[in-house]
Design a protein around this motif. Structure first.
Motif, mmCIF file in Angstrom:
data_model
loop_
_atom_site.group_PDB
_atom_site.id
_atom_site.type_symbol
_atom_site.label_atom_id
_atom_site.label_comp_id
_atom_site.label_asym_id
_atom_site.label_seq_id
_atom_site.Cartn_x
_atom_site.Cartn_y
_atom_site.Cartn_z
ATOM 1 N N ALA A 143 0.787 -1.261 0.003
ATOM 2 C CA ALA A 143 -0.036 -0.110 0.023
ATOM 3 C C ALA A 143 1.070 0.997 -0.026
ATOM 4 C CB ALA A 143 -0.857 -0.128 1.301
ATOM 5 N N CYS A 144 0.603 2.213 -0.836
ATOM 6 C CA CYS A 144 1.224 3.319 -0.815
ATOM 7 C C CYS A 144 0.812 4.327 0.190
ATOM 8 C CB CYS A 144 1.173 4.214 -2.189
ATOM 9 S SG CYS A 144 1.684 5.762 -2.469
ATOM 10 N N GLU A 145 1.925 4.577 1.051
ATOM 11 C CA GLU A 145 1.176 5.679 2.363
ATOM 12 C C GLU A 145 1.174 7.106 1.711
ATOM 13 O OE1 GLU A 145 5.059 5.040 4.670
ATOM 14 O OE2 GLU A 145 3.717 3.939 6.156
ATOM 15 N N THR A 146 1.610 7.649 0.566
ATOM 16 C CA THR A 146 1.117 8.959 0.080
ATOM 17 C C THR A 146 -0.351 8.572 -0.260
ATOM 18 O OG1 THR A 146 3.531 9.199 -0.654
ATOM 19 C CG2 THR A 146 1.622 10.590 -1.346
ATOM 20 N N ALA A 147 -0.750 7.658 -1.177
ATOM 21 C CA ALA A 147 -2.057 7.454 -1.581
ATOM 22 C C ALA A 147 -2.971 7.396 -0.287
ATOM 23 C CB ALA A 147 -2.130 6.311 -2.253
ATOM 24 N N MET A 148 -2.505 6.468 0.691
ATOM 25 C CA MET A 148 -3.370 6.595 1.882
ATOM 26 C C MET A 148 -3.738 7.650 2.408
ATOM 27 S SD MET A 148 -1.435 3.071 3.768
ATOM 28 C CE MET A 148 -2.061 3.268 5.332
ATOM 29 N N SER A 149 -2.635 8.733 2.792
ATOM 30 C CA SER A 149 -2.832 9.897 3.220
ATOM 31 C C SER A 149 -3.848 10.701 2.403
ATOM 32 C CB SER A 149 -1.435 10.620 3.264
ATOM 33 O OG SER A 149 -1.442 12.139 3.703
#
Length: 123
Positions: free
Chosen positions: A79-85
């Motif tokens: 999972a991309c943390e930037t996308a999650m944010s």
């Protein structure tokens, strides 16, 4: 003889706007892994697709079940943390043990996989 790459990364960008396409491609990755167990297959979820990993969204239950099946065949889930944010998703909202790795910046993760000669499927 069927040619298949030995390393593949599925870059998942499609989210709830096209659930059928998303589930079909996760299913295809799973079938590939079942067919060729030694193949390295990874699946990274970017924006907006990362939102489908939210365990609190009943709408995404069929997708989560499909992702779990992929993981259980040996596919690495990222999972991309930037996308999650970007979508307000926290680690606590993702089912425990579903994600194998959290990539700080998904694009850089994908570029590194391309440098490692991974075949890339953009979904």
């Amino acid at each position: 003889m069927i040619y298949m790459a030995d390393k593949i990364i599925f870059v998942i960008e499609t989210g709830r706007e096209n659930m059928a396409k998303l589930m079909a491609n996760i299913g295809m990755a799973t079938k590939m892994k079942e067919y060729e167990k030694n193949m390295k297959i990874e699946m990274i979820f970017l924006t907006p697709a990362v939102s489908v990993l939210n365990k609190d969204q009943a709408l995404y239950r069929p997708i989560l079940d499909t992702v779990w099946k992929a993981k259980n065949t040996g596919i690495k889930i990222i999972a991309c943390e930037t996308a999650m944010s970007n979508v307000g998703l926290t680690r606590e909202k993702i089912p425990e043990n579903l994600v194998d790795e959290f990539a700080p910046i998904g694009g850089i993760y994908v570029l590194n996989k391309i440098k490692e000669d991974y075949e890339t499927f953009w979904i």
